[in-house]
Design a protein around this motif. Structure first.
Motif, PDB file in Angstrom:
ATOM      1  N   GLY A   6     -24.230  32.513  29.822  1.00 42.35           N
ATOM      2  CA  GLY A   6     -25.252  32.998  30.765  1.00 42.35           C
ATOM      3  C   GLY A   6     -26.670  32.567  30.291  1.00 42.35           C
ATOM      4  O   GLY A   6     -26.679  31.350  30.314  1.00 42.35           O
ATOM      5  N   ARG A   7     -27.560  33.427  30.165  1.00 44.86           N
ATOM      6  CA  ARG A   7     -28.913  32.943  29.979  1.00 44.86           C
ATOM      7  C   ARG A   7     -29.129  32.828  28.336  1.00 44.86           C
ATOM      8  O   ARG A   7     -29.980  32.448  27.887  1.00 44.86           O
ATOM      9  CB  ARG A   7     -29.996  33.773  30.589  1.00 44.86           C
ATOM     10  CG  ARG A   7     -29.840  33.620  32.037  1.00 44.86           C
ATOM     11  CD  ARG A   7     -31.382  34.416  32.563  1.00 44.86           C
ATOM     12  NE  ARG A   7     -31.366  34.244  33.909  1.00 44.86           N
ATOM     13  CZ  ARG A   7     -31.130  35.374  34.563  1.00 44.86           C
ATOM     14  NH1 ARG A   7     -30.362  36.490  34.197  1.00 44.86           N
ATOM     15  NH2 ARG A   7     -30.771  35.426  35.925  1.00 44.86           N
ATOM     16  N   ARG A   8     -28.029  33.356  27.434  1.00 43.42           N
ATOM     17  CA  ARG A   8     -28.318  33.406  26.077  1.00 43.42           C
ATOM     18  C   ARG A   8     -27.524  32.052  25.408  1.00 43.42           C
ATOM     19  O   ARG A   8     -26.474  31.683  25.786  1.00 43.42           O
ATOM     20  CB  ARG A   8     -27.656  34.709  25.752  1.00 43.42           C
ATOM     21  CG  ARG A   8     -28.313  35.893  26.308  1.00 43.42           C
ATOM     22  CD  ARG A   8     -27.549  37.260  25.650  1.00 43.42           C
ATOM     23  NE  ARG A   8     -26.292  37.424  25.990  1.00 43.42           N
ATOM     24  CZ  ARG A   8     -25.803  38.179  25.062  1.00 43.42           C
ATOM     25  NH1 ARG A   8     -26.369  38.727  23.808  1.00 43.42           N
ATOM     26  NH2 ARG A   8     -24.252  38.638  25.046  1.00 43.42           N
ATOM     27  N   THR A   9     -28.007  31.913  24.319  1.00 47.20           N
ATOM     28  CA  THR A   9     -27.654  30.777  23.441  1.00 47.20           C
ATOM     29  C   THR A   9     -27.250  31.200  21.975  1.00 47.20           C
ATOM     30  O   THR A   9     -27.822  32.038  21.286  1.00 47.20           O
ATOM     31  CB  THR A   9     -28.586  29.582  23.034  1.00 47.20           C
ATOM     32  OG1 THR A   9     -29.163  29.186  24.409  1.00 47.20           O
ATOM     33  CG2 THR A   9     -28.224  28.426  22.272  1.00 47.20           C
ATOM     34  N   PHE A  10     -25.636  30.992  22.020  1.00 44.19           N
ATOM     35  CA  PHE A  10     -25.098  31.332  20.676  1.00 44.19           C
ATOM     36  C   PHE A  10     -25.019  29.934  19.878  1.00 44.19           C
ATOM     37  O   PHE A  10     -24.813  28.797  20.216  1.00 44.19           O
ATOM     38  CB  PHE A  10     -23.879  31.592  20.907  1.00 44.19           C
ATOM     39  CG  PHE A  10     -23.502  33.142  21.414  1.00 44.19           C
ATOM     40  CD1 PHE A  10     -23.318  34.059  20.397  1.00 44.19           C
ATOM     41  CD2 PHE A  10     -23.968  33.554  22.467  1.00 44.19           C
ATOM     42  CE1 PHE A  10     -22.899  35.349  21.069  1.00 44.19           C
ATOM     43  CE2 PHE A  10     -23.720  34.769  23.149  1.00 44.19           C
ATOM     44  CZ  PHE A  10     -23.471  35.793  22.371  1.00 44.19           C
ATOM     45  N   SER A  11     -25.599  30.177  18.372  1.00 43.16           N
ATOM     46  CA  SER A  11     -25.639  29.111  17.428  1.00 43.16           C
ATOM     47  C   SER A  11     -24.291  28.778  17.080  1.00 43.16           C
ATOM     48  O   SER A  11     -23.620  29.386  16.905  1.00 43.16           O
ATOM     49  CB  SER A  11     -26.692  29.886  16.290  1.00 43.16           C
ATOM     50  OG  SER A  11     -27.994  29.987  17.004  1.00 43.16           O
ATOM     51  N   ALA A  12     -24.423  27.569  16.696  1.00 37.50           N
ATOM     52  CA  ALA A  12     -23.256  27.114  15.769  1.00 37.50           C
ATOM     53  C   ALA A  12     -22.995  27.678  14.463  1.00 37.50           C
ATOM     54  O   ALA A  12     -23.845  28.344  13.999  1.00 37.50           O
ATOM     55  CB  ALA A  12     -23.386  25.532  15.695  1.00 37.50           C
TER      56      ALA A  12
END
Length: 839
Positions: A51-57
């Motif tokens: 969506g509009r959210r970023t999950f880090s590696a």
């Protein structure tokens, strides 16, 4: 034909407008910037957009991973694409030993901690077989967890009050492997969870919520669309309510355009606009025919307490003070005659919420939430619900257990970190001190409690050790009580084995116990998080140490060692009266057995009211607190809420309302003035429960049937009580016996206490009901509420008082050591009065 096409076109236009309104509402979000916001795509070597959210590696700074092996797994399974947040389920980190993620906490306080789980096969690792435990430093979140559905993902959300500079989330495999697909740790406003809530059973305030760990079980948008994390400032998901509705035919979906927020009330962070702008409403609202409640049913885990948050916003009224309704939870009244105009400071379309706690004693595997019409007169039937949240509280159960506080560590993590010279030395020193403290406690009485203290004087005057590790103490009144060693009760309950639990109450769990001499006991272990534990512990010991009666459950002893609060009672083989009426597989009772149980309970209550200088009022009379021994002898139990009655020159005791909904005396509820007649009212409800064998409050039934006392009295006053008899005993009750029983119930349930009989009169009537059931021939009527006023012709020549007193003397009343006349068999009295061969 043209009219039909016109209506269809208009409906399409209306639907389009509604969708536009809802869409515009969805993008209106409050502003909140979390101090901590960690989104980790576990097992992924790169960041992922959801969506509009970023999950880090996985492994990206500042989050630290501690594990014996870096196993980053991925899958290309096509089925994953159909899931919400599907990108997060395509990778996973696999653990083959104890491992952890460490998150630095910038601002302590309440946080959402979220987990994503989806098992797939990676090389030789079949994640569907994984079994593992997940915990923080203070809270055990998942114990021996296995994915319940191997073909679908699982999302778990916890709301934790973090009081440390770091949050360590530990994974411990139980069978070789553990895994996780994604983790979120995000700050939320501290005031999102208020400290206080209303308990429904007993009726009292529940405090301490602001620091309690919670698990989100359900979050539902009533009457509206699904809300995704992108449309909620706190990234929550709100599902639709259709799958949970039991009776959709009596509901309709409603919507409004504007939502007005007031200062100090619910905000857009409490729930997004779209939740408050939509609702489910009674379909028959504003008509005189709305006699049903609308009910949602949810699957939950029994044995836990639950926080239920009702979200309301009056988007249906055209003016103030038009909307009145009631809310029910788990068979109890959560809020009666709700007026949203009052709650919202006289503003329409203003969001409000109500927090209600259902104790573990009342939570079964099915949680019913109902909205129904108000009971006020001259009010149109109506009711709405905009949103609902159900959160599990960490009191009870093994899958979500809170530690004793910030000092309670996850021992696996600590021992691993502490191994080394100095750390190992500290642990050894602590263990030595604990062992010495344990030996000291076993050699002396605890100084925390003097439970048998009466009138300021302790009754622990003498003591001697017994062969079972208990101390025998002599009280002032000559009775004895045992102070058990904790180790003895551990042994008796198989180390408090969960499989030995026979009941759960507001005080704690009750375990079956077997002593070394094969004596069975019931062991009630206090829950340290209980809101009534300390007072109940003291009350039961002080009360039962000086009261002995064959129809009161006997207290055998107690344990106050190691900060425990444990009460030990005689074991009641046949369980509760309630379990023999409905809701279990226990065998049913016939009418005569039911009457004998009621008579026994009435004797116990009569003794409470009259057996000492001042009456003792039970305050929680209900079928679950009437226990049966192996011979079906009834005994009244659970005296934790009991209260000493008024002085001789007083008519009542003013006190906060406590008790169980459905059984609660309405006069006591209104005026907060307690008398013995409050117990009489509750016992009257029990009598109806015995006759009808159904719950006293059942929100799933039509409105007029929800409350057993109200419903039963309507049939009684019409002279048709036989219509609602339990079908298993219908046809076995003699008409005269039923008639007198109905009159007794009606008197007990009188609106005002002064109109109700004493418990002694109730006992007399029940004995008479039993005689009418057993009578070989018709006997003359007796107005038993006023004792005997018309005697059968066979005994007209015998003085009534002389007959009664002589019969009681012959029955052995004068030889009762505790002067308990209530235990004299009234059957023998009646046998002298109404049988031709008597006297």
């Amino acid at each position: 034909m043209m009219a039909t096409l016109g209506r269809t076109k208009w409906q399409a236009v209306t639907t389009f407008i509604v969708l536009c309104i809802l869409s515009s509402i969805c993008i209106c979000k409050a502003q909140f910037t979390p101090a901590d916001s960690y989104l980790v795509d576990c097992g992924s070597s790169k960041s992922t957009m959801v969506g509009r959210r970023t999950f880090s590696a996985d492994g990206a700074s500042p989050v630290k991973v501690s594990t014996s092996q870096d196993i980053l797994a991925g899958t290309s399974a096509n089925g994953v694409a159909s899931f919400d947040n599907s990108a997060l389920y395509q990778t996973a980190r696999i653990f083959t030993g104890p491992s952890s993620y460490t998150f630095p906490i910038q601002k302590q306080g309440r946080h959402f901690v979220r987990f994503y789980f989806f098992p797939f096969t990676y090389q030789s690792y079949d994640l569907s077989l994984a079994k593992f435990t997940v915990s923080t430093q203070d809270v055990l979140l998942l114990s021996d967890f296995q994915q319940p559905d191997k073909t679908a993902p699982l999302f778990k959300e916890y709301s934790l009050n973090i009081t440390r500079d770091t949050l360590v989330i530990s994974f411990k495999p139980s069978n070789g492997i553990a895994f996780v697909n994604a983790i979120e740790v995000v700050s939320v406003p501290d005031d999102l969870i208020a400290d206080n809530a209303q308990m429904v059973d007993p009726v009292q305030q529940y405090t301490g919520l602001s620091t309690q760990p919670l698990e989100t079980v359900y979050r539902v948008n009533m009457g509206g669309p699904k809300v995704t994390p992108d449309n909620d400032t706190l990234s929550r998901t709100w599902v639709t309510d259709g799958k949970y509705l039991l009776n959709p035919a009596v509901t309709k979906n409603v919507y409004g355009k504007d939502v007005n927020y007031k200062k100090g009330g619910a905000t857009q962070l409490t729930a997004p606009d779209i939740v408050y702008a939509t609702a489910t409403e009674l379909a028959a609202a504003n008509t005189s025919n709305a006699v049903f409640n609308m009910t949602w049913q949810f699957d939950v885990d029994a044995g836990f307490s639950y926080l239920v948050r009702f979200h309301f916003c009056d988007i249906v009224s055209k003016a103030l003070n038009q909307l009145y309704f009631s809310a029910y939870i788990g068979g109890f009244s959560a809020q009666s005659n709700i007026d949203l105009s009052t709650l919202s400071d006289s503003q329409l379309a203003t969001p409000v919420y109500i927090d209600v706690v259902l104790s573990s004693n009342d939570a079964s595997s099915k949680l019913g939430i109902s909205i129904g019409p108000s009971t006020l007169s001259n009010v149109l039937p109506d009711g709405i619900l905009n949103g609902l949240e159900v959160m599990k509280i960490s009191t009870g159960g093994s899958a979500f257990t809170v530690g004793s506080g910030s000092g309670n560590k996850n021992w696996g993590v600590i021992l691993g970190a502490a191994l080394g010279g100095f750390g190992l030395f500290i642990i050894v020193v602590v263990l030595v001190l604990l062992c010495r403290r344990k030996k000291t406690l076993e050699k002396q009485h605890s100084k925390t409690w003097m439970p048998f203290s009466i009138n300021g004087l302790t009754s622990l005057s003498t003591g001697s050790r017994t062969s079972y590790g208990t101390t025998l103490t002599s009280g002032l009144n000559g009775s004895y009580g045992y102070r058990f060693a904790f180790s003895v009760l551990q042994e008796a309950t198989n180390n408090f084995d969960e499989n030995w639990v026979i009941g759960v109450g507001g005080f704690g769990k009750v375990y079956k116990g077997v002593m070394r001499d094969e004596t069975k006991v019931a062991v009630k272990r206090g829950n340290p998080k209980s809101q009534q534990g300390l007072n109940e512990f003291r009350t039961e010991i002080e009360l039962l140490s000086r009261l002995r009666h064959r129809h009161l459950v006997s207290l055998i002893g107690y344990c106050d060692e190691r900060n425990e609060m444990i009460l030990v009672y005689e074991y009641m083989e046949k369980g509760t009266l309630k379990s023999h009426l409905y809701g279990s597989d226990n065998p049913s009772l016939d009418w005569k057995q039911r009457l004998e149980v009621c008579i026994g309970a009435a004797r116990g209550l009569h003794y409470l009211h009259t057996g000492s200088a001042k009456a003792i009022i039970h305050r929680d009379v209900k079928s679950a607190n009437i226990l049966l021994d192996e011979n079906l002898l009834a005994k009244v139990a659970d005296f934790g809420l009991s209260k000493t009655g008024p002085e001789l020159d007083q008519t009542h005791v003013s006190t906060a309302v406590k008790g169980s909904f459905g059984y609660l005396d309405p006069e006591y509820f209104r005026r907060q003035q307690l008398t013995e007649k409050s117990d009489v009212y509750s016992f009257g409800v029990v009598l109806l429960e015995v006759l009808c064998a159904r719950p006293v409050i059942d929100p799933t039934l039509p409105r007029e049937m929800v409350n057993l006392a109200e419903w039963g009295m309507k049939w009684q006053k019409r002279g048709e009580l036989h219509q609602i008899i339990d079908q298993r005993i219908s046809g076995t009750i003699r008409p005269d016996s039923l008639r007198k029983f109905g009159e007794t119930v009606e008197k007990c349930l009188a609106d005002y206490g002064v109109e109700r009989p004493s418990m002694g009169d109730v006992l007399w009537n029940l004995e008479y009901v039993l005689q009418l059931q057993d009578a070989d021939s018709t006997v003359s009527d007796v107005n038993s509420m006023n004792r005997i006023v018309e005697l059968p012709s066979q005994v007209q020549n015998v003085g009534t008082l002389e007959s009664i007193s002589v019969t009681m003397a012959e029955a052995g009343a004068s030889n009762e050591p505790d002067h308990d006349l209530s235990d004299v068999s009234m059957s023998r009295v009646f046998s002298q009065l109404i049988k031709a061969e008597g006297r």
